[in-house]
Write an enzyme that holds these catalytic residues in place. Sequence first.
Site, PDB file in Angstrom:
ATOM      1  N   TYR A 119       8.967  43.398  37.474  1.00  0.00           N
ATOM      2  CA  TYR A 119       9.845  43.248  36.315  1.00  0.00           C
ATOM      3  C   TYR A 119       9.012  43.387  35.051  1.00  0.00           C
ATOM      4  O   TYR A 119       7.908  42.842  34.946  1.00  0.00           O
ATOM      5  CB  TYR A 119      10.534  41.878  36.332  1.00  0.00           C
ATOM      6  CG  TYR A 119      11.391  41.611  35.117  1.00  0.00           C
ATOM      7  CD1 TYR A 119      12.745  41.930  35.117  1.00  0.00           C
ATOM      8  CD2 TYR A 119      10.851  41.051  33.963  1.00  0.00           C
ATOM      9  CE1 TYR A 119      13.542  41.703  34.003  1.00  0.00           C
ATOM     10  CE2 TYR A 119      11.644  40.821  32.844  1.00  0.00           C
ATOM     11  CZ  TYR A 119      12.983  41.143  32.866  1.00  0.00           C
ATOM     12  OH  TYR A 119      13.758  40.926  31.760  1.00  0.00           O
ATOM     13  N   GLU A 207      14.222  46.712  28.982  1.00  0.00           N
ATOM     14  CA  GLU A 207      14.038  46.020  30.267  1.00  0.00           C
ATOM     15  C   GLU A 207      13.916  47.029  31.394  1.00  0.00           C
ATOM     16  O   GLU A 207      14.776  47.903  31.541  1.00  0.00           O
ATOM     17  CB  GLU A 207      15.212  45.076  30.527  1.00  0.00           C
ATOM     18  CG  GLU A 207      15.073  44.255  31.801  1.00  0.00           C
ATOM     19  CD  GLU A 207      16.261  43.344  32.030  1.00  0.00           C
ATOM     20  OE1 GLU A 207      16.081  42.118  32.064  1.00  0.00           O
ATOM     21  OE2 GLU A 207      17.396  43.867  32.160  1.00  0.00           O
TER      22      GLU A 207
END
Length: 401
Positions: A119, A207
């Site tokens: 992530y 993101e």
Amino acid sequence: MNIHEYQAKQLLAQYGVVVPSGGVVTTPAEAQAMAEKLFAGGVSRVVVKSQIHAGGRGKGVFKNGVQGGVKVCASLEEAVTRAEAMLGQVLVTKQTGPEGRRVSKLLIEAASAIKRELYLAVLLDRGVSRPVVMASTEGGMDIEEVAAKTPERIFKETIDPAVGMLPYQARKVATALGLTGDLLGAGAKLIQGVFKTWWESDAALVEINPLCVVEGPGGKEATVAVDAKIGLDDNSLYRHKDIQAMRDLAEEAPLETEASRHELNYIKLDGNIACLVNGAGLAMATMDIIKHYGGNPANFLDVGGGASKEQVTAAFRIILSDPNVRAILVNIFGGIMQCDIIATGIVAAVKETGLTLPLVVRLEGNNVGLGKQILKESGLTIISGDSMADAAEKVVRALAN
């Protein structure tokens, strides 16, 4: 402003971030051509991804019964079949609500041979007023879930905006992600590219979830942004005509789109008491006090500190376009705004729209006496509120009657 995944990957690629090969399509024929191109290029699988402004697409369900808005396909025939089943259909995910979103675009791209999911995100830390890079080895999961269950697995690196992200900081983040050897340098380069995308695009959020370690030709590992989400700061869009062109009005609520044309801040809610307020803080307080007296706000609507008569009229039209609205509360504090201007706008809007719903108006501040006089002499049925509490109580009572 939000953009689609394929658009986010286009921006990322401009700054050196590695993304899967592929492209966006809008018809089954285009899907077939894109899949043929990818298979001919040597990929063994392709992924068909619905393009909507919502997360949870993979676990979503189409209203025609098809499961999943993201599908990995091992053949051309399967890719075309999946595309035909998705295009033009309504996909319901945990973020769309039960109404879902209609899929008019698909991203067809090479399916990566994923070995690890990570992530990575860049956003503004408002607590320190600086950019922060967030990274975690728990890719593929909701970061909120990781923060709640295993917060120690989230690494944060604060960036000094005066100098930008330095190479050693990118390497720190790459190390925190467990990247070693050749992947360390490649990962650091990708991380710097993600930060530069955030900075140069004036983004609110970039993101990458998941950022993947994949197996490339000859077994060589690489880092690839398999998924991407970018949210832009609306206040900066005047500097980015190319990004403005990416706006997909079909993905936005029609009333919110209309409000933006008049430079009004509007968000539709589920209640039946419409609010027209100047100032975001006052608008939030107005919604709270409506709830306190037993009502349900139908919207957030901030006309700003210097709204014109035309903007007030447009605000009323937008409010009345919501069929759930049964009463209206106008709550104005005249600081920059003059109460007489707002009152003139209210009178004009009521006459133009032929309003028959209960209307409660509370005015306070500059030229409040003149504003109240304009409302009183208008001949219209307008209920006056002496305070926020009084106005909220009166609009809830008017709705009940």
